[in-house]
Design a protein around this motif. Structure first.
Motif, PDB file in Angstrom:
ATOM      1  N   HIS A 130     -59.251  -0.875 -24.601  1.00 30.03           N
ATOM      2  CA  HIS A 130     -60.588  -1.140 -24.061  1.00 30.03           C
ATOM      3  C   HIS A 130     -61.030   0.068 -23.221  1.00 30.03           C
ATOM      4  O   HIS A 130     -60.627   0.201 -22.066  1.00 30.03           O
ATOM      5  CB  HIS A 130     -60.566  -2.424 -23.226  1.00 30.03           C
ATOM      6  CG  HIS A 130     -61.917  -2.882 -22.767  1.00 30.03           C
ATOM      7  ND1 HIS A 130     -62.196  -4.203 -22.482  1.00 30.03           N
ATOM      8  CD2 HIS A 130     -63.069  -2.212 -22.539  1.00 30.03           C
ATOM      9  CE1 HIS A 130     -63.456  -4.317 -22.096  1.00 30.03           C
ATOM     10  NE2 HIS A 130     -64.011  -3.109 -22.111  1.00 30.03           N
ATOM     11  N   HIS A 141     -64.402   3.266 -22.661  1.00 27.20           N
ATOM     12  CA  HIS A 141     -65.804   3.636 -22.921  1.00 27.20           C
ATOM     13  C   HIS A 141     -66.014   5.146 -22.894  1.00 27.20           C
ATOM     14  O   HIS A 141     -65.309   5.867 -22.179  1.00 27.20           O
ATOM     15  CB  HIS A 141     -66.712   2.988 -21.878  1.00 27.20           C
ATOM     16  CG  HIS A 141     -66.707   1.495 -21.960  1.00 27.20           C
ATOM     17  ND1 HIS A 141     -67.558   0.802 -22.794  1.00 27.20           N
ATOM     18  CD2 HIS A 141     -65.928   0.561 -21.368  1.00 27.20           C
ATOM     19  CE1 HIS A 141     -67.305  -0.500 -22.682  1.00 27.20           C
ATOM     20  NE2 HIS A 141     -66.320  -0.663 -21.830  1.00 27.20           N
ATOM     21  N   HIS A 196     -70.061  -0.185 -25.528  1.00 30.12           N
ATOM     22  CA  HIS A 196     -70.952  -1.341 -25.535  1.00 30.12           C
ATOM     23  C   HIS A 196     -71.898  -1.282 -26.732  1.00 30.12           C
ATOM     24  O   HIS A 196     -72.782  -0.429 -26.802  1.00 30.12           O
ATOM     25  CB  HIS A 196     -71.796  -1.376 -24.253  1.00 30.12           C
ATOM     26  CG  HIS A 196     -70.997  -1.553 -22.994  1.00 30.12           C
ATOM     27  ND1 HIS A 196     -70.388  -2.733 -22.656  1.00 30.12           N
ATOM     28  CD2 HIS A 196     -70.707  -0.689 -21.995  1.00 30.12           C
ATOM     29  CE1 HIS A 196     -69.769  -2.604 -21.487  1.00 30.12           C
ATOM     30  NE2 HIS A 196     -69.940  -1.363 -21.073  1.00 30.12           N
ATOM     31  N   GLU A 202     -67.304  -3.135 -28.076  1.00 35.03           N
ATOM     32  CA  GLU A 202     -67.447  -4.260 -27.139  1.00 35.03           C
ATOM     33  C   GLU A 202     -68.874  -4.789 -27.257  1.00 35.03           C
ATOM     34  O   GLU A 202     -69.826  -4.118 -26.856  1.00 35.03           O
ATOM     35  CB  GLU A 202     -67.161  -3.815 -25.691  1.00 35.03           C
ATOM     36  CG  GLU A 202     -67.284  -4.974 -24.695  1.00 35.03           C
ATOM     37  CD  GLU A 202     -66.922  -4.584 -23.247  1.00 35.03           C
ATOM     38  OE1 GLU A 202     -66.961  -3.378 -22.909  1.00 35.03           O
ATOM     39  OE2 GLU A 202     -66.625  -5.504 -22.455  1.00 35.03           O
ATOM     40  N   ASP A 254     -60.507  -0.893 -19.525  1.00 31.24           N
ATOM     41  CA  ASP A 254     -61.959  -0.859 -19.335  1.00 31.24           C
ATOM     42  C   ASP A 254     -62.348   0.448 -18.631  1.00 31.24           C
ATOM     43  O   ASP A 254     -63.241   0.478 -17.790  1.00 31.24           O
ATOM     44  CB  ASP A 254     -62.445  -2.078 -18.544  1.00 31.24           C
ATOM     45  CG  ASP A 254     -63.880  -2.457 -18.893  1.00 31.24           C
ATOM     46  OD1 ASP A 254     -64.520  -1.737 -19.686  1.00 31.24           O
ATOM     47  OD2 ASP A 254     -64.363  -3.473 -18.360  1.00 31.24           O
ATOM     48  N   HIS A 292     -64.024   3.730 -17.669  1.00 31.25           N
ATOM     49  CA  HIS A 292     -65.366   4.314 -17.818  1.00 31.25           C
ATOM     50  C   HIS A 292     -65.406   5.782 -17.390  1.00 31.25           C
ATOM     51  O   HIS A 292     -66.180   6.553 -17.905  1.00 31.25           O
ATOM     52  CB  HIS A 292     -66.399   3.544 -16.992  1.00 31.25           C
ATOM     53  CG  HIS A 292     -66.842   2.242 -17.605  1.00 31.25           C
ATOM     54  ND1 HIS A 292     -66.038   1.130 -17.668  1.00 31.25           N
ATOM     55  CD2 HIS A 292     -68.008   1.877 -18.192  1.00 31.25           C
ATOM     56  CE1 HIS A 292     -66.693   0.131 -18.260  1.00 31.25           C
ATOM     57  NE2 HIS A 292     -67.903   0.562 -18.583  1.00 31.25           N
TER      58      HIS A 292
HETATM   59 MN    MN Z   1     -65.840  -2.618 -21.179  1.00 35.74          MN
END
Ligand code: MN
Ligand code: AMP
Ligand code: MN
Ligand code: MN
Length: 273
Positions: free
Chosen positions: A6, A8, A38, A62, A245, A247
């Motif tokens: 996961h 980005h 996303h 996602e 997650d 970023h």
């Molecule tokens: Mn995410």
């Protein structure tokens, strides 16, 4: 094995390009990585850094959607990013995002922010526009002191610049992920702040619609939560996933792959690939 499913990139609200992200993953010894922007798989078009033998990249996404008035996220892992099923969904979601951006901009203008959209688009670059891009603009213009405050005061659900958008429905997204050969995983279930009963209902409906996995680990989290989600995962006979997650560099709770392994009781999602 170091695994992160996961992450980005600049194709959505992350700060690294896909090649920079992969470089970082290799440096940190990640062996299995998914880039899950996303509502877009655009980053995969720019993938040139592939890859040292020790790193396998699993294509992912996602998706944003809604369950009973709550915004939730669904990961599509091990998908074919070029499949018609995924392209249809990313097309629909892109339209929702750009309509939403206009609505948010209008709301912010009413709150005194002068013509935010051009600068927000510039911040997002070629990436899908998201609320973090608006948040950055609110920081730049001095309306708030940091990104968190931008969400707290303006952008989170129920706040004055929040717009209730019509995302592609859960069943359609899950169906498309499966049609693209992928596994649908409920992302970061603890972030929705649901009661135990509601979370159970969400997972039941998610599974009923064809969802197969739960993200048991989302970045650094308290061991109690991991145990709790692992138990949920077992009870519902679902596969377990883990991801940071990530970023941007510097988010200490979300460095690539930096969390304990999945509990032994879990059946990892990658077992079925
Ligand atoms: Mn995410
Ligand atoms: P969007 O995809 O436009 O709905 O925006 C959601 C994204 O905003 C999440 O994926 C996070 O990256 C970010 N986000 C959500 N809430 C916050 C918050 N309170 N502070 C900072 N970032 C947030
Ligand atoms: Mn995000
Ligand atoms: Mn998410």
């Amino acid at each position: 094995m170091h695994i992160d499913l996961h992450t980005h990139t600049t194709a959505s609200d992350g700060q690294l390009s896909i090649n920079a992200l992969i470089h970082r993953a290799q440096t940190l010894g990640i062996e299995l990585l998914s880039i899950t922007d996303h509502d877009t798989t655009a980053a995969y078009n720019d993938l040139t850094a592939l890859t040292a033998k020790r790193l396998t990249v699993i294509p992912g996404i996602e998706f944003s959607t809604r369950w009973r008035k709550i915004d939730i996220h669904i990961l599509g892992l091990n998908i074919d990013p070029d499949s018609d099923a995924i392209k249809t969904c990313t097309g629909l979601q892109r339209k929702v995002r750009s309509d939403r951006a206009m609505q948010i901009a209008t709301k912010l203008e009413k709150l005194g922010v002068t013509n935010p959209l051009p600068r927000v688009k510039q911040i997002a670059g070629n990436g899908n526009i998201g609320r973090p891009h608006f948040a950055q603009h609110l920081v730049e213009t001095g309306f708030v002191k940091d990104i968190n405050q931008a969400f707290d005061k303006y952008l989170s659900a129920g706040k004055p610049a929040y717009f209730r958008q019509h995302w592609t429905p859960v069943p359609q997204l899950i169906e498309s992920i499966k049609a693209a050969g992928g596994t649908a995983v409920l992302a970061h279930p603890a972030k929705y702040k649901l009661t135990r009963t509601k979370l159970n209902e969400l997972v039941d409906e998610f599974k009923e619609a064809g969802g197969e996995g739960i993200e048991v680990i989302s970045g650094m989290q308290v061991p109690n939560l991991t145990r709790d989600l692992a138990r949920l995962c077992e009870t519902k006979k679902m596969l377990a996933s883990c991801g940071s997650d990530f970023h941007q560099p510097g988010q200490s709770w979300a460095e690539l792959g930096r969390y304990p392994p999945l509990p032994k009781s879990c059946r990892p999602v990658w077992d079925c690939w």
